[in-house]
Design a protein around this motif. Sequence first.
Motif, PDB file in Angstrom:
ATOM      1  N   GLY A   1       1.028  -1.160   0.015  1.00 14.47           N
ATOM      2  CA  GLY A   1      -0.240  -0.146  -0.052  1.00 14.47           C
ATOM      3  C   GLY A   1       0.837   1.199  -0.066  1.00 14.47           C
ATOM      4  N   ASN A   2       1.931   1.282   0.825  1.00 17.51           N
ATOM      5  CA  ASN A   2       2.827   2.357   0.987  1.00 17.51           C
ATOM      6  C   ASN A   2       3.588   2.691  -0.532  1.00 17.51           C
ATOM      7  OD1 ASN A   2       2.165   2.644   3.580  1.00 17.51           O
ATOM      8  ND2 ASN A   2       3.818   1.562   4.263  1.00 17.51           N
ATOM      9  N   ILE A   3       3.851   1.410  -1.098  1.00 14.76           N
ATOM     10  CA  ILE A   3       4.549   1.469  -2.289  1.00 14.76           C
ATOM     11  C   ILE A   3       3.776   2.381  -3.350  1.00 14.76           C
ATOM     12  CG2 ILE A   3       5.459   0.232  -4.369  1.00 14.76           C
ATOM     13  CD1 ILE A   3       6.522  -1.657  -2.252  1.00 14.76           C
ATOM     14  N   GLY A   4       2.455   1.837  -3.562  1.00 16.07           N
ATOM     15  CA  GLY A   4       1.371   2.554  -4.420  1.00 16.07           C
ATOM     16  C   GLY A   4       1.249   4.010  -4.127  1.00 16.07           C
ATOM     17  N   PHE A   5       1.449   4.217  -2.753  1.00 14.80           N
ATOM     18  CA  PHE A   5       1.049   5.575  -2.446  1.00 14.80           C
ATOM     19  C   PHE A   5       2.339   6.338  -2.657  1.00 14.80           C
ATOM     20  CE2 PHE A   5       1.910   9.292   0.760  1.00 14.80           C
ATOM     21  CZ  PHE A   5       0.463   9.717   0.571  1.00 14.80           C
ATOM     22  N   VAL A   6       3.427   6.251  -2.693  1.00 14.42           N
ATOM     23  CA  VAL A   6       4.712   6.672  -3.065  1.00 14.42           C
ATOM     24  C   VAL A   6       4.780   7.006  -4.517  1.00 14.42           C
ATOM     25  CG1 VAL A   6       7.487   6.853  -3.231  1.00 14.42           C
ATOM     26  CG2 VAL A   6       6.102   6.224  -1.228  1.00 14.42           C
ATOM     27  N   TYR A   7       4.280   6.114  -5.396  1.00  6.36           N
ATOM     28  CA  TYR A   7       4.448   6.005  -6.912  1.00  6.36           C
ATOM     29  C   TYR A   7       3.257   7.116  -7.333  1.00  6.36           C
ATOM     30  CZ  TYR A   7       7.082   2.094  -8.069  1.00  6.36           C
ATOM     31  OH  TYR A   7       8.327   1.239  -8.375  1.00  6.36           O
ATOM     32  N   LEU A   8       2.222   7.220  -6.377  1.00 11.81           N
ATOM     33  CA  LEU A   8       1.367   8.128  -6.868  1.00 11.81           C
ATOM     34  C   LEU A   8       1.837   9.773  -6.361  1.00 11.81           C
ATOM     35  CD1 LEU A   8      -1.604   8.350  -7.750  1.00 11.81           C
ATOM     36  CD2 LEU A   8      -2.436   8.148  -5.458  1.00 11.81           C
ATOM     37  N   GLN A   9       2.432   9.881  -5.392  1.00 11.83           N
ATOM     38  CA  GLN A   9       3.052  11.159  -4.807  1.00 11.83           C
ATOM     39  C   GLN A   9       4.210  11.382  -6.106  1.00 11.83           C
ATOM     40  OE1 GLN A   9       2.322  12.953  -2.239  1.00 11.83           O
ATOM     41  NE2 GLN A   9       0.645  11.373  -2.601  1.00 11.83           N
ATOM     42  N   LEU A  10       4.907  10.483  -6.776  1.00  6.36           N
ATOM     43  CA  LEU A  10       6.046  10.803  -7.676  1.00  6.36           C
ATOM     44  C   LEU A  10       5.327  11.142  -8.904  1.00  6.36           C
ATOM     45  CD1 LEU A  10       8.494   7.716  -6.816  1.00  6.36           C
ATOM     46  CD2 LEU A  10       8.892  10.212  -6.576  1.00  6.36           C
ATOM     47  N   GLY A  11       3.922  10.917  -9.163  1.00  9.70           N
ATOM     48  CA  GLY A  11       3.146  11.355 -10.467  1.00  9.70           C
ATOM     49  C   GLY A  11       3.220   9.967 -11.362  1.00  9.70           C
ATOM     50  N   GLU A  12       3.401   8.837 -10.927  1.00 12.81           N
ATOM     51  CA  GLU A  12       3.358   7.817 -11.617  1.00 12.81           C
ATOM     52  C   GLU A  12       2.208   6.795 -11.292  1.00 12.81           C
ATOM     53  OE1 GLU A  12       7.695   6.347 -12.812  1.00 12.81           O
ATOM     54  OE2 GLU A  12       8.022   7.168 -10.814  1.00 12.81           O
ATOM     55  N   PRO A  13       1.018   7.281 -11.621  1.00  9.80           N
ATOM     56  CA  PRO A  13      -0.005   6.535 -11.137  1.00  9.80           C
ATOM     57  C   PRO A  13      -0.330   4.828 -11.759  1.00  9.80           C
ATOM     58  CG  PRO A  13      -0.706   8.267 -12.432  1.00  9.80           C
ATOM     59  CD  PRO A  13       0.681   8.372 -12.242  1.00  9.80           C
ATOM     60  N   GLU A  14       0.469   4.934 -12.930  1.00  9.16           N
ATOM     61  CA  GLU A  14       0.310   3.507 -13.691  1.00  9.16           C
ATOM     62  C   GLU A  14       1.007   2.537 -12.977  1.00  9.16           C
ATOM     63  OE1 GLU A  14       3.728   5.673 -14.916  1.00  9.16           O
ATOM     64  OE2 GLU A  14       1.507   6.447 -14.955  1.00  9.16           O
ATOM     65  N   LYS A  15       2.179   3.006 -12.246  1.00 10.18           N
ATOM     66  CA  LYS A  15       3.141   2.149 -11.457  1.00 10.18           C
ATOM     67  C   LYS A  15       2.440   1.816 -10.172  1.00 10.18           C
ATOM     68  CE  LYS A  15       7.704   3.052 -13.214  1.00 10.18           C
ATOM     69  NZ  LYS A  15       9.075   3.651 -13.065  1.00 10.18           N
ATOM     70  N   ALA A  16       1.604   2.730  -9.599  1.00 11.11           N
ATOM     71  CA  ALA A  16       1.057   2.484  -8.334  1.00 11.11           C
ATOM     72  C   ALA A  16      -0.193   1.350  -8.453  1.00 11.11           C
ATOM     73  CB  ALA A  16       0.131   3.823  -7.939  1.00 11.11           C
ATOM     74  N   LEU A  17      -0.797   1.053  -9.541  1.00  9.66           N
ATOM     75  CA  LEU A  17      -1.800   0.092  -9.876  1.00  9.66           C
ATOM     76  C   LEU A  17      -1.278  -1.440  -9.078  1.00  9.66           C
ATOM     77  CD1 LEU A  17      -3.337   0.974 -13.012  1.00  9.66           C
ATOM     78  CD2 LEU A  17      -3.964   1.762 -10.831  1.00  9.66           C
ATOM     79  N   GLU A  18      -0.346  -1.863  -9.645  1.00 10.33           N
ATOM     80  CA  GLU A  18       0.278  -3.280  -9.363  1.00 10.33           C
ATOM     81  C   GLU A  18       0.383  -3.613  -7.800  1.00 10.33           C
ATOM     82  OE1 GLU A  18       3.372  -6.709 -10.260  1.00 10.33           O
ATOM     83  OE2 GLU A  18       3.254  -4.950 -11.371  1.00 10.33           O
ATOM     84  N   PRO A  19       1.264  -2.567  -7.185  1.00 13.27           N
ATOM     85  CA  PRO A  19       1.368  -2.927  -5.696  1.00 13.27           C
ATOM     86  C   PRO A  19       0.049  -2.498  -4.888  1.00 13.27           C
ATOM     87  CG  PRO A  19       2.385  -0.978  -6.247  1.00 13.27           C
ATOM     88  CD  PRO A  19       1.933  -1.501  -7.590  1.00 13.27           C
TER      89      PRO A  19
ATOM     90  N   THR B   1      -8.437   3.418  -1.212  1.00  7.11           N
ATOM     91  CA  THR B   1      -8.506   4.906  -1.537  1.00  7.11           C
ATOM     92  C   THR B   1      -7.484   5.337  -2.544  1.00  7.11           C
ATOM     93  OG1 THR B   1      -9.855   5.160   0.571  1.00  7.11           O
ATOM     94  CG2 THR B   1      -8.962   7.224  -0.640  1.00  7.11           C
ATOM     95  N   THR B   2      -6.283   4.823  -2.199  1.00  6.36           N
ATOM     96  CA  THR B   2      -5.222   5.332  -2.736  1.00  6.36           C
ATOM     97  C   THR B   2      -5.438   4.514  -4.306  1.00  6.36           C
ATOM     98  OG1 THR B   2      -3.822   5.129  -0.830  1.00  6.36           O
ATOM     99  CG2 THR B   2      -2.622   5.310  -3.166  1.00  6.36           C
ATOM    100  N   LEU B   3      -5.781   3.564  -4.407  1.00  2.27           N
ATOM    101  CA  LEU B   3      -6.030   2.887  -5.723  1.00  2.27           C
ATOM    102  C   LEU B   3      -7.088   3.861  -6.376  1.00  2.27           C
ATOM    103  CD1 LEU B   3      -5.367   0.723  -7.943  1.00  2.27           C
ATOM    104  CD2 LEU B   3      -7.272  -0.689  -6.632  1.00  2.27           C
ATOM    105  N   ALA B   4      -8.061   4.197  -5.863  1.00  2.00           N
ATOM    106  CA  ALA B   4      -9.092   5.051  -6.523  1.00  2.00           C
ATOM    107  C   ALA B   4      -8.442   6.449  -6.770  1.00  2.00           C
ATOM    108  CB  ALA B   4     -10.309   5.404  -5.228  1.00  2.00           C
ATOM    109  N   SER B   5      -7.636   7.119  -6.304  1.00  2.00           N
ATOM    110  CA  SER B   5      -6.830   7.998  -6.560  1.00  2.00           C
ATOM    111  C   SER B   5      -5.919   7.886  -7.644  1.00  2.00           C
ATOM    112  CB  SER B   5      -5.879   8.582  -5.595  1.00  2.00           C
ATOM    113  OG  SER B   5      -6.519   9.211  -4.450  1.00  2.00           O
ATOM    114  N   ALA B   6      -5.313   6.765  -8.041  1.00  2.00           N
ATOM    115  CA  ALA B   6      -4.388   6.209  -9.093  1.00  2.00           C
ATOM    116  C   ALA B   6      -5.463   6.228 -10.362  1.00  2.00           C
ATOM    117  CB  ALA B   6      -3.910   4.980  -8.871  1.00  2.00           C
ATOM    118  N   TYR B   7      -6.691   5.496  -9.876  1.00  2.00           N
ATOM    119  CA  TYR B   7      -7.637   5.590 -11.446  1.00  2.00           C
ATOM    120  C   TYR B   7      -8.024   6.846 -11.689  1.00  2.00           C
ATOM    121  CZ  TYR B   7      -7.718   0.399 -11.112  1.00  2.00           C
ATOM    122  OH  TYR B   7      -7.535  -0.860 -11.239  1.00  2.00           O
TER     123      TYR B   7
END
Length: 206
Positions: free
Chosen positions: A97-115, A131-137
């Motif tokens: 979950g944290n990895i996904g959140f970091v990728y989202l913060q880095l502006g890489e939502p596509e990389k956030a999906l898998e973790p 909710t983080t996944l929702a933000s990525a989508y």
Amino acid sequence: MTETDKTEAYIQKKKELLAQNADCGNSHYNLGVAYLSQRKWQEAEDEFFAAVESSPSLAEAYVQLGGIRMHQGDLEGCLFFNKKATETRPKFPIPYGNIGFVYLQLGEPEKALEPLLQALSLQPKFVQAHTTLASAYFALEQHDKCIDHCERALKIEPKFAPAYNNLALCYHEQGKHKLALENMDKAIQFGFEVNSDFQKMLEAHR
């Protein structure tokens, strides 16, 4: 005894235990958490490193090290330590979950999906991951998937304000202003600080 006094007493007790057994990973970890509560970042970090040296499978210590890096604004460091946590214990959902959140913060939502999907496969009721996944989508303009995961989060925790904010954003994008307003109001009600420009934009439709 105040909370500060209790924490100091707890720290002293852990130090005494470590004086007798310096290789106890759990004692190092618990001491690190106590230092975190005092915002003593360096002392906490030293204890978490000692914890994983004594107990290499203590993935929680890597997650805490990632949290310290996040606090310091070092997103790459946060990513590194959470990845170490997944290598140490592959079925521990929190670091994914944290990895996904970091990728989202880095502006890489596509990389956030898998973790994030991995986190949810391990813990389907992981509200923050939904909710983080929702933000990525949302960032990927997949609004229906964003809404789906917000609704799943709210079934688990009906007062989780970030999910309402995401719903407000999605419904606004879809031109459903009444629904957007309803969800924005709930986000505010449950303590979310809604973006002021977005709030003004929605208020115009009230």
